[in-house]
Design a protein around this motif. Structure first.
Motif, short mmCIF file in Angstrom:
data_model
loop_
_atom_site.label_atom_id
_atom_site.label_comp_id
_atom_site.label_asym_id
_atom_site.label_seq_id
_atom_site.Cartn_x
_atom_site.Cartn_y
_atom_site.Cartn_z
N PHE A 29 -5.21 -3.08 -11.62
CA PHE A 29 -4.13 -4.43 -11.59
C PHE A 29 -4.53 -4.77 -10.06
O PHE A 29 -3.64 -4.10 -9.26
CB PHE A 29 -2.97 -4.12 -12.44
CG PHE A 29 -2.19 -5.57 -12.56
CD1 PHE A 29 -2.91 -6.34 -13.12
CD2 PHE A 29 -1.74 -5.53 -12.10
CE1 PHE A 29 -1.91 -7.91 -13.68
CE2 PHE A 29 -0.06 -6.64 -12.24
CZ PHE A 29 -0.44 -7.75 -12.73
N VAL A 45 -3.55 0.11 -14.54
CA VAL A 45 -2.96 -0.26 -15.17
C VAL A 45 -1.61 0.30 -15.58
O VAL A 45 -0.55 -0.20 -16.12
CB VAL A 45 -3.97 -0.71 -15.79
CG1 VAL A 45 -3.41 -1.66 -17.59
CG2 VAL A 45 -5.48 -1.85 -14.93
N SER A 46 -2.28 1.59 -16.12
CA SER A 46 -1.16 2.28 -16.92
C SER A 46 0.08 2.03 -16.00
O SER A 46 1.25 2.13 -16.70
CB SER A 46 -1.08 3.32 -16.68
OG SER A 46 -1.89 4.73 -15.42
N PRO A 49 4.18 -3.03 -14.34
CA PRO A 49 4.97 -2.81 -15.70
C PRO A 49 3.99 -4.31 -16.42
O PRO A 49 3.91 -4.91 -15.88
CB PRO A 49 5.44 -4.01 -14.56
CG PRO A 49 4.91 -4.38 -13.55
CD PRO A 49 3.92 -3.31 -13.17
N SER A 50 4.88 -4.30 -17.56
CA SER A 50 4.25 -5.47 -18.17
C SER A 50 5.45 -6.48 -18.37
O SER A 50 5.67 -6.09 -17.64
CB SER A 50 4.57 -4.99 -19.34
OG SER A 50 5.95 -4.75 -20.78
N LEU A 51 5.02 -7.76 -18.89
CA LEU A 51 6.18 -8.69 -18.70
C LEU A 51 7.23 -8.09 -19.47
O LEU A 51 8.57 -9.12 -19.68
CB LEU A 51 5.03 -10.45 -19.16
CG LEU A 51 4.35 -10.55 -18.62
CD1 LEU A 51 3.20 -11.43 -19.48
CD2 LEU A 51 4.83 -11.60 -16.81
N ASP A 52 7.40 -8.00 -20.38
CA ASP A 52 8.31 -7.33 -21.32
C ASP A 52 9.19 -6.99 -20.80
O ASP A 52 10.50 -6.62 -20.49
CB ASP A 52 7.87 -7.18 -23.06
CG ASP A 52 6.71 -7.85 -24.12
OD1 ASP A 52 7.57 -8.92 -23.59
OD2 ASP A 52 6.57 -7.04 -23.99
N GLU A 53 8.54 -5.59 -19.55
CA GLU A 53 9.63 -5.13 -18.94
C GLU A 53 10.55 -6.09 -18.33
O GLU A 53 11.49 -5.56 -16.77
CB GLU A 53 9.06 -4.55 -18.06
CG GLU A 53 7.95 -2.82 -19.08
CD GLU A 53 8.02 -1.60 -18.81
OE1 GLU A 53 7.00 -2.15 -17.50
OE2 GLU A 53 6.65 -1.20 -19.10
N TRP A 54 9.81 -7.28 -17.18
CA TRP A 54 10.27 -8.07 -16.90
C TRP A 54 11.51 -9.13 -17.28
O TRP A 54 12.65 -9.43 -16.43
CB TRP A 54 9.50 -8.91 -16.19
CG TRP A 54 8.37 -8.14 -14.83
CD1 TRP A 54 7.95 -7.31 -15.23
CD2 TRP A 54 8.56 -8.45 -13.48
NE1 TRP A 54 7.04 -7.08 -14.19
CE2 TRP A 54 7.73 -7.19 -12.84
CE3 TRP A 54 9.34 -9.33 -12.72
CZ2 TRP A 54 7.58 -7.05 -11.96
CZ3 TRP A 54 8.87 -8.86 -10.90
CH2 TRP A 54 7.69 -8.02 -11.02
#
Length: 55
Positions: A29, A45-46, A49-54
Motif C-alpha cells: 500500500f 497491505v496486510s 489499516p482499513s477504513l473501518d479501523e479509523w
C-alpha cells in the motif's frame, strides 16, 4: 547550526494519492504526495489499516 526540520509547506496545493502495488507475490500500500519529491511511504497491505479501523 541545526537545520530547520520544520520547513514551511503549502498544504493547500498538496495532491495525495494512494494505490496498491502488487509485484513478485507481495502487495504494498503506497501513499504519496505527488507535488513533492520523496514524499511517500509504503507498507505491506496486510499491515495497512482499513477504513473501518479509523471510525
Amino acid at each position: 547550526m541545526t537545520p530547520n526540520a520544520t520547513a514551511a509547506s503549502d498544504a493547500s496545493r498538496a495532491e495525495v494519492m494512494a494505490s496498491v502495488d502488487s509485484t513478485s507475490g507481495k502487495s504494498e500500500f503506497i501513499i504519496a504526495d505527488i507535488t513533492c519529491d520523496d514524499a511517500w511511504l509504503s507498507m505491506r497491505v496486510s499491515d495497512a489499516p482499513s477504513l473501518d479501523e479509523w471510525i
